[in-house]
Design a protein around this motif. Sequence first.
Motif, short mmCIF file in Angstrom:
data_model
loop_
_atom_site.label_atom_id
_atom_site.label_comp_id
_atom_site.label_asym_id
_atom_site.label_seq_id
_atom_site.Cartn_x
_atom_site.Cartn_y
_atom_site.Cartn_z
N LYS A 98 -2.48 36.11 23.53
CA LYS A 98 -1.94 36.06 22.25
C LYS A 98 -0.81 37.02 22.39
CE LYS A 98 -5.93 34.07 19.79
NZ LYS A 98 -6.73 34.53 18.60
N ILE A 99 0.24 36.87 21.38
CA ILE A 99 1.48 37.53 21.24
C ILE A 99 1.81 37.40 19.99
CG2 ILE A 99 3.04 35.85 21.95
CD1 ILE A 99 3.50 39.42 22.73
N GLY A 100 2.24 38.65 19.25
CA GLY A 100 2.69 38.98 17.91
C GLY A 100 4.31 38.81 18.14
N ILE A 101 4.63 37.90 17.11
CA ILE A 101 6.38 37.58 17.18
C ILE A 101 6.80 37.83 15.76
CG2 ILE A 101 7.99 35.65 17.20
CD1 ILE A 101 6.76 36.15 19.93
N ARG A 102 8.04 38.74 15.79
CA ARG A 102 8.75 39.03 14.82
C ARG A 102 10.05 38.62 14.83
NH1 ARG A 102 9.38 43.48 11.10
NH2 ARG A 102 9.59 41.41 9.99
N ILE A 103 10.64 38.16 13.70
CA ILE A 103 12.26 37.82 13.68
C ILE A 103 12.62 38.45 12.24
CG2 ILE A 103 14.01 36.22 13.48
CD1 ILE A 103 12.53 34.23 15.09
N PRO A 104 12.92 39.64 12.18
CA PRO A 104 13.07 40.26 10.93
C PRO A 104 14.37 39.79 10.30
CG PRO A 104 12.59 41.88 12.57
CD PRO A 104 12.83 40.46 13.34
N ASN A 105 14.18 40.08 8.75
CA ASN A 105 15.51 39.72 8.09
C ASN A 105 16.61 41.03 8.06
OD1 ASN A 105 17.21 38.53 6.43
ND2 ASN A 105 16.07 38.79 4.59
N ASN A 106 16.84 41.41 9.37
CA ASN A 106 17.59 42.50 9.67
C ASN A 106 18.57 42.11 10.56
OD1 ASN A 106 18.24 44.92 11.16
ND2 ASN A 106 17.36 45.56 9.06
N VAL B 183 0.61 40.41 9.03
CA VAL B 183 0.37 39.79 10.27
C VAL B 183 -0.56 38.51 9.89
CG1 VAL B 183 -0.81 40.25 12.36
CG2 VAL B 183 0.40 42.14 11.21
N VAL B 184 -0.32 37.51 10.26
CA VAL B 184 -1.06 36.29 10.34
C VAL B 184 -1.22 35.44 11.60
CG1 VAL B 184 1.04 35.16 9.84
CG2 VAL B 184 -1.21 34.06 9.15
N ASP B 185 -2.66 35.27 11.90
CA ASP B 185 -2.83 34.49 13.13
C ASP B 185 -2.67 33.10 13.08
OD1 ASP B 185 -3.98 33.48 15.29
OD2 ASP B 185 -5.87 34.95 15.21
N LEU B 186 -1.83 32.49 13.89
CA LEU B 186 -1.63 30.95 13.58
C LEU B 186 -2.13 30.24 14.72
CD1 LEU B 186 2.28 30.90 12.47
CD2 LEU B 186 0.26 30.81 11.13
N THR B 187 -3.36 30.99 15.54
CA THR B 187 -3.69 30.35 16.71
C THR B 187 -5.25 29.85 16.18
OG1 THR B 187 -5.00 32.21 17.60
CG2 THR B 187 -2.72 31.89 18.16
N TYR C 48 7.36 39.35 8.76
CA TYR C 48 6.13 38.57 8.98
C TYR C 48 5.74 38.96 10.61
CZ TYR C 48 6.39 36.35 4.60
OH TYR C 48 6.63 36.05 3.31
N THR C 49 4.56 39.15 10.99
CA THR C 49 4.18 39.12 12.36
C THR C 49 3.26 37.91 12.74
OG1 THR C 49 4.41 41.44 12.70
CG2 THR C 49 3.15 40.40 14.35
N LEU C 50 3.86 36.93 13.52
CA LEU C 50 3.09 35.83 13.79
C LEU C 50 2.47 35.74 15.07
CD1 LEU C 50 5.68 33.14 12.55
CD2 LEU C 50 4.14 34.55 11.11
N ILE C 51 0.81 35.83 15.29
CA ILE C 51 0.28 35.68 16.14
C ILE C 51 0.14 34.23 16.73
CG2 ILE C 51 -1.90 36.31 17.38
CD1 ILE C 51 -0.57 38.72 16.15
N LEU C 52 0.50 34.06 17.97
CA LEU C 52 0.78 33.00 18.76
C LEU C 52 -0.04 32.82 20.11
CD1 LEU C 52 4.39 31.92 17.76
CD2 LEU C 52 2.36 30.83 16.83
N ASN C 53 -0.26 31.90 20.78
CA ASN C 53 -0.48 31.61 22.17
C ASN C 53 0.89 31.88 23.01
OD1 ASN C 53 -3.52 31.26 21.95
ND2 ASN C 53 -2.80 29.25 21.07
N LYS C 54 0.39 33.06 23.99
CA LYS C 54 1.51 33.58 24.87
C LYS C 54 1.90 32.27 26.01
CE LYS C 54 -0.83 36.31 28.18
NZ LYS C 54 -0.07 35.47 29.47
N LYS C 55 2.88 32.66 26.23
CA LYS C 55 3.39 31.98 27.61
C LYS C 55 2.97 32.88 28.81
CE LYS C 55 6.41 28.22 26.28
NZ LYS C 55 7.56 27.57 26.62
N ASP C 56 2.88 32.18 30.14
CA ASP C 56 2.58 33.24 31.38
C ASP C 56 3.63 33.80 31.64
OD1 ASP C 56 0.17 31.81 31.34
OD2 ASP C 56 0.56 30.17 32.64
N ASN C 57 4.78 33.86 31.41
CA ASN C 57 5.88 34.85 31.59
C ASN C 57 5.85 36.30 31.02
OD1 ASN C 57 6.72 33.86 29.18
ND2 ASN C 57 8.77 34.24 29.53
N LEU C 58 5.01 36.24 30.12
CA LEU C 58 4.81 37.65 29.65
C LEU C 58 3.96 38.68 30.43
CD1 LEU C 58 4.52 37.13 25.69
CD2 LEU C 58 6.47 38.14 26.83
#
Length: 205
Positions: free
Chosen positions: A116-124, A180-184, A96-106
């Motif tokens: 916004k930022i897309g986040i992945r934590i793959p099962n790999n 891809v899912v938008d969680l915002t 899954y790619t989760l769309i979240l609100n980003k922090k300012d350090n990006l």
Amino acid sequence: MKLIKINPENPETAKIEMAREILRQGGTIVYPTDTVYGLAANIFHEKAVLKVYQMKKRLKNKPISVCLSQIQDIKTVAQLDPDLENIVQKILPGPYTLILNKKDNLQSRVTAGTDKIGIRIPNNVICRELSRKFPITTTSANISGHPSPTSARKAQKELDDKPDIILDSGPCSDGISSTVVDLTVTPSRIIREGAGMEKLLSIIK
């Protein structure tokens, strides 16, 4: 560009460290995920991220998702309230790619100037080890608009000798891109259907 064989279940430490050092210094690598082969750069190295856009011939107004090693790392780059964290705990690691609100350090290049930022934590385990020290880009290792590569050889043919190395662990298990899912937004919105749809819908319904 070197193609390096790596164990998919127990990746050799020396190979991971070598690849991570390339990324730390601003290089790029192709690596396996649980869906397709991805193209990695250190997200805090602006020139390296620019290389990713150039290799993929990707429009600069299209953001690039970020691969992290573990759920607790999400809070270093994105905003994650308790309700969202409860959802995340149920589906990650996963395709899954989760769309979240980003922090300012990006840097704005990664997010294409959006908030916004897309986040992945793959099962790999390979990509989670690669991103253990710093987040890396996770975008398919192909020219934009072309099919996503499911093997190292396909990625090599697609990108020629542009990346510094390719880590080859064999064919990807899912072989299709992440969902891809938008969680915002409320309710959550599916942006792209891909691997793991049935499980995701049972959680966010």
